[in-house]
Design an enzyme around this catalytic site. Structure first.
Site, PDB file in Angstrom:
ATOM      1  N   ARG A 166       0.838  -1.193   0.000  1.00 42.27           N
ATOM      2  CA  ARG A 166       0.000   0.000   0.000  1.00 42.27           C
ATOM      3  C   ARG A 166       0.871   1.241   0.000  1.00 42.27           C
ATOM      4  NH1 ARG A 166      -3.213  -2.509  -1.954  1.00 42.27           N
ATOM      5  NH2 ARG A 166      -5.389  -2.903  -1.417  1.00 42.27           N
ATOM      6  N   ASP A 215       4.802  -0.088  -6.736  1.00 44.52           N
ATOM      7  CA  ASP A 215       3.587  -0.375  -7.514  1.00 44.52           C
ATOM      8  C   ASP A 215       2.373   0.375  -6.966  1.00 44.52           C
ATOM      9  OD1 ASP A 215       2.077  -1.986  -9.501  1.00 44.52           O
ATOM     10  OD2 ASP A 215       1.192  -2.928  -7.730  1.00 44.52           O
ATOM     11  N   GLU A 241      -3.862   7.486  -5.567  1.00 48.27           N
ATOM     12  CA  GLU A 241      -4.069   6.750  -6.827  1.00 48.27           C
ATOM     13  C   GLU A 241      -5.392   7.167  -7.456  1.00 48.27           C
ATOM     14  OE1 GLU A 241      -3.649   2.521  -6.223  1.00 48.27           O
ATOM     15  OE2 GLU A 241      -1.660   2.757  -5.356  1.00 48.27           O
ATOM     16  N   HIS A 267      -0.043   0.145  -9.890  1.00 45.64           N
ATOM     17  CA  HIS A 267      -0.854  -0.764  -9.048  1.00 45.64           C
ATOM     18  C   HIS A 267      -1.380  -1.961  -9.855  1.00 45.64           C
ATOM     19  CE1 HIS A 267      -3.439  -0.918  -5.132  1.00 45.64           C
ATOM     20  NE2 HIS A 267      -3.168  -2.129  -5.583  1.00 45.64           N
ATOM     21  N   ALA A 292      -1.516  -7.231  -8.772  1.00 48.07           N
ATOM     22  CA  ALA A 292      -2.502  -8.316  -8.751  1.00 48.07           C
ATOM     23  C   ALA A 292      -3.183  -8.503 -10.098  1.00 48.07           C
ATOM     24  CB  ALA A 292      -3.554  -8.016  -7.689  1.00 48.07           C
TER      25      ALA A 292
HETATM   26  C1  MLT Z   1      -5.532  -5.998  -3.439  1.00 46.48           C
HETATM   27  O1  MLT Z   1      -5.728  -5.359  -2.414  1.00 46.48           O
HETATM   28  O2  MLT Z   1      -6.113  -7.068  -3.647  1.00 46.48           O
HETATM   29  C2  MLT Z   1      -4.581  -5.503  -4.472  1.00 46.48           C
HETATM   30  O3  MLT Z   1      -3.946  -4.342  -4.103  1.00 46.48           O
HETATM   31  C3  MLT Z   1      -5.165  -5.443  -5.829  1.00 46.48           C
HETATM   32  C4  MLT Z   1      -6.072  -4.300  -6.138  1.00 46.48           C
HETATM   33  O4  MLT Z   1      -6.353  -3.439  -5.335  1.00 46.48           O
HETATM   34  O5  MLT Z   1      -6.556  -4.250  -7.238  1.00 46.48           O
END
Ligand code: MLT
Length: 311
Positions: A231, A255, A260, A278, A281
């Site tokens: 984060r 990332d 954001e 970001h 994921a």
């Molecule tokens: C999450 O918290 O699962 C990741 O940071 C992915 C996202 O926020 O898209």
């Protein structure tokens, strides 16, 4: 028939699961807070990723809403305490994108150590920077992992072939350390002073204060790299930038950002930093898994009253 709003774009597998469970689904993405406030009273469930902020105003307008599901791990875009005060359940999908995130952290580590973005950019331009690009190896180095949940654990397994020492800083590891003989749990100061690569895989502090202060940078190796795919507010971006400019550490790969989408940021154009938007994921595989998990969990709650992965 229960009705669910999918408020952020996600794999259509979620819609299929809701429909299979006789749940009506509306997909309305990109709505503003006020637009959601106008319609939210129709819904029993709401699904988001990270774009939609589920604010107090939305929650208080959601007269029927029983469950808010986050397709992902972090719930910092949902006002969880207000949701709970209003008798709503908040669910996430822990582990669903852990491998994707750990692999991205690993990609960032390799990219920053081997200067891949710079090498790529200059080679495309016909500059032959061979003499100016010297990387570092992982072998015999120490990786410090801060936070040892699904992502931290996965990263520790990914680097197993690289002949590294792995230090971890985790409160919860003590009780389960027999399961992870390949890592050593140490305190925060020991981890940051001994590690060559420090990778964050923990939650942000509740008060939003950064985990690393100016004093911490002075304790790190000047050759150290920081990786943040957790984060944005875990690190103060100005302090990181200062530490890089003063050569207190060698580089960073980031990332996630304090704000954001990051449209401007002090780290932009710092040649010692690799930035990605970001996307840790964001893989085809993980987006299906988190959509499946969140839809199954919400359907099971709305249809059978079963609670899973609630906060
Ligand atoms: C999450 O918290 O699962 C990741 O940071 C992915 C996202 O926020 O898209």
């Amino acid at each position: 028939m229960p009705k669910v709003l999918i408020a952020d774009s996600m794999s259509n597998v979620a819609q299929k699961i809701f429909e299979k469970n006789n749940i009506t689904v509306d997909i309305k993405t990109g709505l503003s807070e006020d637009e959601i406030v106008k319609i939210i009273s129709e819904y029993d469930g709401m699904v988001v990723r990270s774009a939609t902020k589920v604010t107090k105003k939305i929650i208080e307008a959601a007269k029927k809403l029983k469950v808010i599901g986050r397709a992902g791990a972090g719930v910092d875009n949902i006002d969880v305490s207000v949701a709970k005060e209003n008798n709503m359940i908040v669910m996430n999908t822990p582990g669903g994108n852990a491998n994707a995130t750990a692999e991205h952290a690993f990609a960032l580590i390799m990219s920053v150590l081997r200067k891949i973005p710079y090498a790529n950019e200059t080679t495309h331009k016909g500059q032959w920077e061979k003499k100016n690009i010297k990387g570092s190896e992982l072998s015999k180095k120490t990786l410090g992992i801060i936070g040892f949940g699904n992502v931290g654990v996965r990263l520790s397994h990914l680097v197993k072939g690289f002949d590294m020492e792995i230090l971890v800083n985790s409160k919860s590891l003590e009780s389960r350390k027999k399961d992870y003989p390949h890592v050593k749990n140490v305190n925060f100061d020991e981890l940051i002073s001994k590690s060559d690569i420090i990778s964050f895989h923990c939650k942000a502090e509740k008060d939003g204060k950064p985990l690393i202060t100016k004093e911490h940078y002075k304790k790190m190796k000047p050759s150290a790299y920081i990786i943040n795919a957790a984060r944005g507010n875990i690190i103060d971006e100005k302090d990181l930038n200062d530490a890089l400019e003063n050569n207190l550490i060698a580089g960073a790969a980031v990332d996630v950002f304090s704000k954001e989408p990051a449209k401007e940021n002090i780290l932009f154009n710092n040649p010692k930093v690799i930035l990605t938007p970001h996307i840790a994921a964001s893989t085809s595989e993980a987006s299906i898994v988190v959509a499946e998990m969140v839809a199954n969990q919400i359907a099971d709650y709305l249809v059978n009253g079963v609670k899973k992965n609630t906060l």
